[in-house]
Design an enzyme around this catalytic site. Structure first.
Site, PDB file in Angstrom:
ATOM      1  N   HIS A 153       0.829  -1.208   0.000  1.00 46.89           N
ATOM      2  CA  HIS A 153       0.000   0.000   0.000  1.00 46.89           C
ATOM      3  C   HIS A 153       0.861   1.255   0.000  1.00 46.89           C
ATOM      4  O   HIS A 153       0.453   2.295  -0.503  1.00 46.89           O
ATOM      5  CB  HIS A 153      -1.003  -0.039   1.157  1.00 46.89           C
ATOM      6  N   ASP A 210      -3.848  -8.475  -4.261  1.00 48.57           N
ATOM      7  CA  ASP A 210      -3.977  -9.547  -3.275  1.00 48.57           C
ATOM      8  C   ASP A 210      -4.135 -10.910  -3.938  1.00 48.57           C
ATOM      9  O   ASP A 210      -3.646 -11.913  -3.422  1.00 48.57           O
ATOM     10  CB  ASP A 210      -5.168  -9.276  -2.341  1.00 48.57           C
ATOM     11  N   CYS A 217      -9.227  -3.850 -10.540  1.00 51.92           N
ATOM     12  CA  CYS A 217      -8.833  -2.595  -9.890  1.00 51.92           C
ATOM     13  C   CYS A 217      -7.462  -2.722  -9.223  1.00 51.92           C
ATOM     14  O   CYS A 217      -7.021  -1.801  -8.549  1.00 51.92           O
ATOM     15  CB  CYS A 217      -9.886  -2.151  -8.885  1.00 51.92           C
TER      16      CYS A 217
HETATM   17  C1  PEP Z   1      -6.067  -5.428  -4.751  1.00 54.82           C
HETATM   18  O1  PEP Z   1      -5.858  -6.228  -3.831  1.00 54.82           O
HETATM   19  O2  PEP Z   1      -5.717  -5.638  -5.921  1.00 54.82           O
HETATM   20  C2  PEP Z   1      -6.744  -4.149  -4.478  1.00 54.82           C
HETATM   21  C3  PEP Z   1      -7.128  -3.371  -5.461  1.00 54.82           C
HETATM   22  O3  PEP Z   1      -6.942  -3.781  -3.198  1.00 54.82           O
HETATM   23  P1  PEP Z   1      -5.760  -3.273  -2.230  1.00 54.82           P
HETATM   24  O4  PEP Z   1      -4.569  -2.987  -3.089  1.00 54.82           O
HETATM   25  O5  PEP Z   1      -6.269  -2.067  -1.538  1.00 54.82           O
HETATM   26  O6  PEP Z   1      -5.558  -4.439  -1.323  1.00 54.82           O
HETATM   27 MG    MG Z   2      -6.811  -6.009  -1.951  1.00 56.09          MG
END
Ligand code: PEP
Ligand code: MG
Length: 580
Positions: free
Chosen positions: A196, A465, A512
């Site tokens: 993140h 993830d 996403c």
């Molecule tokens: C992901 O896991 O791809 C996602 C978009 O959520 P985050 O990166 O906030 O875990």
């Molecule tokens: Mg995620």
């Protein structure tokens, strides 16, 4: 002396500036011997910091009155540790006897206490060493005048725009605080490319390189640095020739970017006329301007947990409502997908403030995201009510992170129904037909996607993830970053299966995760049938350019062929053909 370090390219572009070293409170407190006449002043400084933290705990306790009992218990424990003479008195003795500064005295005493706790056989007692560290960390931050997070202080006559932040590690909360600053770039020793911290770096739209291992140790304050965020290179004290070369590359990149900007109002459709929705990922309401500036047709992912992170306590229902309404109004009728809190794992700045004593040995596999929301009933209801209330101000969709089981989907839907009925009871208007979707980010969810398709309105694949859990590599650990491979055949199979399954039953599906913003993968995803992408605003135009140069009907058979391969070399070869 000039030298070069290599790390993970996390946010593209080139920055040239001055090193600004960041320190972590307990890691790097200064060790000072103080003059006898300063001893009592140092003791008073220590007492004042303790009192400040004590007040902070007390007001936290007040605000948490209606929270589950464990919040209070946790704060009580920290208050008790803070008041313990071992922590509140012994450091003063050290200041007087050894004439050391307050921070140093406190850290010395912390080491003694932590050692004692760690030698206990009882696991509960052993784990209390963590609480001691946390309490000390807070007092130290108070002592060095930077409660909450690391401070960014510029020297006299130095502009933030010329600074390159060099840190051992930055938490997502540190980075989010930087949204209010304008420094040139940042580099860290640790962190993976889809952590993140990295994601936030990209949203700041400044070059960043993570995973440099010991940059923080090797670099001195004010040294000249070149950060090449596209290649993951950091050059320390470059000579004149290298500087010239990079200045030229920097202006070339700026030129490319300004050319891309011409595509902002162009229609996002392929050569064979297929419309492709390009949405933005945001973390805070203030990011809406960037999303619109980047040409986003909607918000595909609003990571709401970031509303917490730079404050460390829970926003109230009204505060959340305001934040969600601001986003939806700002987007002027375009759809906004709000994801419920994805707290836990790497996103607990002040775990004691938010979710109580829930330290876990393996947080990525623990009580994270919807698991935590379902356990914290009040927190979840507050958020759902706020989202629903905002839904009458525009087109909002509700997205649930980290679902894997049918009963979690059912429980989430029941929680939404409960929030709806409480609002109905109060005659508060909201969108009765609000769409609810799931993040597909656990391999089990991708494989058993039928469970989701039967219950929900849409899917959004969280590849960050999904890859982490499929390949069993911690996305924030730079030591395994080289294993993070979006083109691993298992990842491709899961993506293709999810997209095709959703397409078959006409349920919209988007991606996403970071993969959606990588223009070198756009054709692969289009060929799999993906028609919606959500990414950082800064990536939209380069993906749009690729979309406009692609032909979906030609790509589909080529991608089917690519997916028959398991060998990495073959997959890459086929990808090159697609992009050629
Ligand atoms: C992901 O896991 O791809 C996602 C978009 O959520 P985050 O990166 O906030 O875990
Ligand atoms: Mg995620």
């Amino acid at each position: 002396m000039s030298f070069t370090l290599h790390g993970l390219p996390v946010s593209g572009g080139i920055a040239i500036g001055q090193a600004h070293l960041m320190s972590h409170a307990t890691l790097e407190v200064s060790h000072l011997h103080i003059a006898p006449r300063q001893v009592e002043r140092e003791v008073a400084r220590f007492d004042a910091a303790l009192a400040e933290v004590r007040d902070e705990f007390a007001s936290l306790k007040d605000r948490m009155q209606h929270a589950p009992g464990e919040f209070g218990a946790f704060i009580d424990l920290h208050t008790m540790i803070l008041a313990d003479p071992e922590l509140a008195e012994t450091p003063k003795q050290l200041i007087r006897e050894r004439r050391c500064n307050a921070e140093w005295a406190l850290v010395q005493q912390m080491e003694v206490l932590v050692g004692q706790f760690e030698s206990f056989e009882d696991q509960y007692l052993r784990e209390r060493s963590y609480d001691v560290r946390q309490v000390v960390e807070r007092v130290i931050k108070e002592l060095v005048g930077q409660p909450g997070r690391m401070a960014l202080r510029t020297g006299k006559g130095v502009k933030e725009e010329d600074l390159i932040v060099v840190a051992h590690d930055l938490s997502p909360a540190d980075v989010i605080a930087y949204k209010d600053h304008h420094f040139a770039a940042f580099v860290t020793d640790v962190g993976g490319s889809t952590s993140h911290t990295a994601i936030l770096a990209r949203s700041l739209r400044i070059p960043a390189v993570l995973g440099l291992h010991n940059a923080r140790q090797l670099i001195r304050d004010k040294e000249v640095l070149i950060v090449d965020g596209t290649r993951g290179v950091l050059i320390v004290n470059p000579d004149a020739r290298v500087l010239d070369e990079y200045r030229l590359r920097k202006s070339q990149i700026e030129l490319e970017r300004s050319k891309l900007r011409r595509l902002k109002t162009a229609k996002s459709s392929t050569l064979d006329g297929v419309d492709i929705a390009l949405h933005a990922n945001i973390e805070l309401p203030g990011d809406v301007a960037n999303a619109l500036d980047g040409g986003a047709e909607g918000i595909g992912l609003f990571r709401t947990e970031f509303l917490f992170l730079d404050r460390g306590d829970m926003p109230t229902e009204d505060e959340q409502f305001e934040a969600y309404r601001t986003v939806v109004k700002g987007m002027g009728g375009r759809p906004v997908t709000i994801r419920t809190f994805d707290l836990g794992y790497d996103k607990d700045l002040h775990p004691e403030k938010v979710v109580g004593d829930r330290m876990q040995s393996n947080p990525a596999l623990g009580l994270r995201a919807i698991r935590l929301s379902l356990a914290e009933v009040n927190m979840f209801q507050t958020q759902l009510r706020a989202i629903l209330r905002a839904s009458r101000h525009g087109k909002i969709k509700l997205l649930i992170p980290m679902l894997s089981q049918a009963h979690e989907i059912d429980q989430s839907l029941a929680a939404i129904e409960r929030a709806k009925s409480s609002l109905r009871g109060e005659n508060v208007a909201f969108d009765e037909a609000i769409e609810v979707g799931a993040m597909i980010e656990i391999p089990a969810a991708a494989l058993a996607v039928g469970l989701f398709l039967r219950r929900l309105h849409f899917l959004s694949i969280g590849t960050n993830d999904l890859i982490q859990y499929t390949l069993a590599i911690d996305r924030s650990d730079e030591q395994v970053a080289h294993l993070y491979d979006p083109l691993h055949p298992a990842v491709l199979m899961l993506l293709a299966h999810t997209i095709a399954s959703a397409e078959k039953v006409h349920i919209p599906v988007s991606i996403c995760g970071e993969l959606a913003g990588d223009a070198s993968l756009t054709r692969l995803l289009l060929g799999m049938g993906l028609r919606q992408f959500s990414m950082h605003p800064g990536q939209i135009l380069s993906v749009k350019q690729r979309v406009m140069q692609s032909n979906c009907s030609e790509l589909a058979p080529l991608v089917r062929r690519l997916l028959r391969h398991e060998e990495p070399g073959k997959i890459r070869e086929q990808l090159e053909k697609l992009n050629g």
